[in-house]
Design an enzyme around this catalytic site. Structure first.
Site, short mmCIF file in Angstrom:
data_model
loop_
_atom_site.label_atom_id
_atom_site.label_comp_id
_atom_site.label_asym_id
_atom_site.label_seq_id
_atom_site.Cartn_x
_atom_site.Cartn_y
_atom_site.Cartn_z
N HIS A 86 0.85 -1.19 0.00
CA HIS A 86 0.00 0.00 0.00
C HIS A 86 0.88 1.23 0.00
CE1 HIS A 86 -3.42 2.62 0.77
NE2 HIS A 86 -2.62 3.27 1.59
N ASP A 165 -15.43 1.96 7.49
CA ASP A 165 -14.38 2.87 7.04
C ASP A 165 -14.84 3.69 5.85
OD1 ASP A 165 -11.62 3.94 6.69
OD2 ASP A 165 -11.81 2.83 4.82
N SER A 187 -7.96 3.55 8.92
CA SER A 187 -8.63 3.45 7.62
C SER A 187 -7.84 2.54 6.68
CB SER A 187 -8.78 4.84 7.01
OG SER A 187 -9.29 4.77 5.69
#
Length: 429
Positions: A86, A165, A187
């Site tokens: 990510h 979220d 999140s």
């Protein structure tokens, strides 16, 4: 049903700087998901978090509560390890495109659930959707089959992953509460843990083009997320990387795909290749493939083969021509010298104003729009040489894009020393 807690009491406790116990945090997330806690109440609580923060235990409780608000995927039955990456986002950050097939070429599954762009940072799905026929939406069965066969899938996250979220993020975006580190960390990590990956590598950026420009805050976010991953049993490592200058020589959609393919062919800009290889090495190590050489797989065609299979598996044609903007406008150097500054945020805003990004969720993007860079800081330039070329289908967008670049491309006198920078500033594990 009688609720065990009162939303106003929970808001007031955080407003007054008190830590919330696990039961109250879990109730708050569940009640918000059920519609018992109203949007304005959750917004008030988020602002209290911005002002007073959360401790480590509270952040862990919030993350786990958001995971439990929806489904949790598992790839435990795959006959290969899974690892995901990510990035907190930046300008020209196309790393996911070459990275996923590169790691997959070593027999590791990469379930890369990605998103679309908003504002000055581009979205991975927007870039890939410039490839004719490619589709972002995969069913869970399609995702599993593709991971088993190809090894890599880049697709949209399902609506059932951490739905709390999604609701909270939409509120944060409209109430000035996006930048709170506890809310950012929970999140990101709630979605990544819910997607069921076995390990996770984070690319946390700082600098002008980053979500959190200050290095200290970016490092705090990285440490928080690494700890959350560990708490959830997901082996997690973070690289802290510099986003003061755009990554590579393109910021847009189709032009970033083009540059990604150059990297997969063993070429491309040195910074894109460097970060791709570094992240791949971290992912392979977490997947138990220590000692493998990801750079070799870029050079010998294995990564390109995996890319082509991945694109075809999602309906795309890897050989089809990519969209090209109808109009272009060069921004020229006014004097001889050396390019001393190239502000990432300004380049990202220019690409956005040209149509490469969106102002609101759901807006269309121009796949051919963007900014092509012709020099990087430290390069010698000549008067009249293009520093960047602006690309769009709508020439009336050029003036505002040029305004965005005012003062962002600084040419210093010849011989000026331009300080070097480390693209990868730190590793956090």
């Amino acid at each position: 049903m009688t609720e065990p807690f009162d939303a106003v009491e929970v808001i007031a406790a955080k407003r007054d700087g008190r830590a919330l116990d696990t039961a109250r945090i879990r109730w708050l997330v569940d009640a918000f998901t059920r519609g018992v806690v109203a949007d304005e109440q959750m917004s008030a609580w988020a602002m209290a978090v911005v002002l007073n923060g959360m401790d480590r235990r509270e952040i862990r409780d919030l993350t786990l509560a958001m995971i439990d608000s929806g489904e949790r995927m598992s790839f435990a039955d795959l006959a290969k390890p899974t690892v995901d990456k990510h990035s907190t986002g930046g300008v020209g950050d196309k790393i996911t495109l070459p990275l996923a097939p590169l790691v997959a070429s070593f027999g590791v599954a990469v379930p890369q659930l990605s998103g679309r762009g908003l504002g000055h940072t581009g979205g991975t799905l927007d870039k890939l959707e410039s490839i004719p026929g490619w589709r972002a939406d995969l069913t869970t069965a399609e995702l599993r089959a593709q991971l088993a066969d190809v090894g890599a899938a880049i697709c949209a996250a399902g609506a059932d992953l951490a739905p709390a979220d999604k609701r909270l993020y939409a509120l944060r975006d409209t109430t000035g509460t996006v930048e709170a580190i506890p809310l950012i960390a929970s999140s990101i990590m709630s979605k990544k843990i819910a997607e069921g990956t076995g390990a996770l590598v984070l690319d946390v950026k700082f600098g002008s083009g980053a979500f959190l420009p200050e290095r200290e805050r970016a490092e705090e976010l990285a440490r928080t997320m690494v700890a959350l991953g560990g708490d959830a049993g997901v082996a997690t490592v973070a690289l802290l990387t510099d986003m003061s200058v755009p990554l590579g020589l393109t910021a847009g959609n189709a032009i970033e795909v083009e540059e990604s393919v150059e990297v997969l062919a063993g070429g491309g800009p040195s910074d894109v290749r460097e970060l791709t290889v570094a992240l791949a090495a971290e992912m392979l190590a977490l997947a138990g493939r220590d000692g493998e050489d990801p750079a070799a797989a870029l050079d010998d065609g294995r990564a390109m083969d995996a890319w082509r299979r991945m694109i075809r598996a999602q309906g795309g044609d890897p050989d089809a021509p990519l969209p090209v903007a109808r109009e272009s406008h060069p921004v020229l150097a006014e004097a001889d010298g050396v390019l001393a500054e190239q502000d990432a945020r300004a380049v990202g805003v220019a690409a956005w104003r040209l149509g490469a990004g969106r102002a609101r969720q759901g807006d269309p993007v121009q796949h051919g729009a963007g900014v092509r860079l012709h020099a990087k800081p430290g390069d010698v330039v000549r008067a009249g040489q293009p520093l960047v070329t602006l690309l769009t289908d709508e020439p009336d967008r050029f003036p505002r894009a040029i305004d965005a670049l005012e003062g962002a491309l600084v040419v210093a006198p010849a011989g000026t020393a331009v300080p070097s920078r480390d693209l990868i500033a730190a590793r956090i594990a």
